[in-house]
Write an enzyme that holds these catalytic residues in place. Sequence first.
Site, mmCIF file in Angstrom:
data_model
loop_
_atom_site.group_PDB
_atom_site.id
_atom_site.type_symbol
_atom_site.label_atom_id
_atom_site.label_comp_id
_atom_site.label_asym_id
_atom_site.label_seq_id
_atom_site.Cartn_x
_atom_site.Cartn_y
_atom_site.Cartn_z
ATOM 1 N N TYR A 90 0.849 -1.179 0.000
ATOM 2 C CA TYR A 90 0.000 0.000 0.000
ATOM 3 C C TYR A 90 0.894 1.241 0.000
ATOM 4 O O TYR A 90 1.487 1.583 1.018
ATOM 5 C CB TYR A 90 -0.902 -0.045 1.235
ATOM 6 N N LYS B 230 -0.807 -1.118 -4.579
ATOM 7 C CA LYS B 230 -1.791 -0.030 -4.705
ATOM 8 C C LYS B 230 -0.970 1.239 -4.853
ATOM 9 O O LYS B 230 -0.330 1.681 -3.895
ATOM 10 C CB LYS B 230 -2.631 -0.002 -3.419
#
Lengths: 294, 294
Positions: free
Chosen positions: B131, B159
């Site tokens: 992330y 991400k």
Amino acid sequence: MFTGLSAFPLTPVINDTVDLDLFTALVRRAAEVGADSIGALGSTGSYAYLSREERRRVAEAAVQAAGEVPVIVGIGALRTSDVLRGAEDAQHAGAAGLLLAPVSYQPLTEEEVAGLFEAVSAASSVPICIYDNPTTTRFTFTDELYARIGALPHVEAVKIPPRPVAEAAERIRQVRIVLPADVALGVSGDEFSGPALSAGADVWFSVVGGILPDRALALTRAAQAGDADTVRQLSEQLEPLWNLFREFGSLRVTSAIASQLGLVPQDNLPAPLRPLGEAAQVRVGRMLSDLEPA
Amino acid sequence: MFTGLSAFPLTPVINDTVDLDLFTALVRRAAEVGADSIGALGSTGSYAYLSREERRRVAEAAVQAAGEVPVIVGIGALRTSDVLRGAEDAQHAGAAGLLLAPVSYQPLTEEEVAGLFEAVSAASSVPICIYDNPTTTRFTFTDELYARIGALPHVEAVKIPPRPVAEAAERIRQVRIVLPADVALGVSGDEFSGPALSAGADVWFSVVGGILPDRALALTRAAQAGDADTVRQLSEQLEPLWNLFREFGSLRVTSAIASQLGLVPQDNLPAPLRPLGEAAQVRVGRMLSDLEPA
């Protein structure tokens, strides 16, 4: 209490466990040299990484080890309710003051930071210091916000971040103008501190004071005596240290110094933080051996 | 699992207490619309502010409420040992995947971030998503670090943060080149998402999916069908929302939308975070009423 040298020791974390014996020795060392206060659980004390229970025990150990020297305890946390619990624990442990940084995950607004300090001010019975450290909190205080929070009950100091040395006197003058008269002006950081103290800052919240307390104290006392030449000379002697701070951050360098002085094992930070690599360790060792006796 | 629309709901925190009933309703709402996965405890889910126990209960509630829809659980924390505990708790709760941001207080080095992911990779038996959210972690991944971490066992997605819309296709192409072939490419953020999905991103980790799931799903399905014109049209309809996100941050805007839709009370974020002020709330209301039916 917010005056002179406030020494901020490491909190040694060995194999993911806080070592209170090593911590106690670091606190005693700074207190015996003559620091005016001890700052437990500052950024150098890795407060942000520790659990409530760990922080409680570190605060208690600091107060016990510091003896007559007052202890300021860092209470920053992401959530206001955790900050309030930390303030309560620190006061129970005997903290003489609280140090509060607006730690963030979501970037904070001015209103949110003011609200945090209002909540802590209302819940505290000991002096509070505003801890402005944009490198770790990523919140930037305006001078107006210093003034607003400085007017709250119990807020009695501010710890401002460094600026270029050439701006020290002007910066101290600017902040002094906006601060309420009864709020102490504190500096942190590195080569900024000497000239800032010479320019009239009240207190040095000092990572150097936590690891090389004799040097930090000599510099502080020279500043308090108005001897700007000696301040400059002592600060220049530390130029190799300031360079290492700039390059690797003061926490990792301080961690390396502490291990090379035999005060802690080399791996003394909470993971994911790591000790400096070998090349940087060698430079820290050279810096230490090149230092003239304090 | 890292495909299509991953909907990230708020975790409502009312008077400093996580409201699991309200949270459950938000998860059900997104799952029933047809989201491909639920992202519990993302940044929009305020994971960084919650205790271990709170996170454990939120993860369990998410898995229960999502039914057949897989749940990805955010496990970021400042200290590696807390991240590992979070990973364990999330897997016990039934998480189908883990989302890990390198949360920082002291700015982290590449080696430290790689070490964190190595530790979690070694301790996990479910897929992990990198992330990358520099706004909240203040860590900037290089593409080389994506590649290095993407090669670890169990790391199956990344991400990436938004870029300007005009760069979407090129950015997707760049990241795809460095990523191992079996690592899914996910996007977050706002107006970047539509064009990025059209350019071949695999999954939209979507705050809009958590609060306006029908709209996020329509956009995702159009992208999956290769209908770039419809993607552009649906994304343009949301332009007033993207503007609010840019101005106030997506969390506070999403919090306001949820309260104006009657899903949560107005004050639903953990202090010190505050709801939007009155003028901004009015703009959120206007944006909602101006939206054409999905």
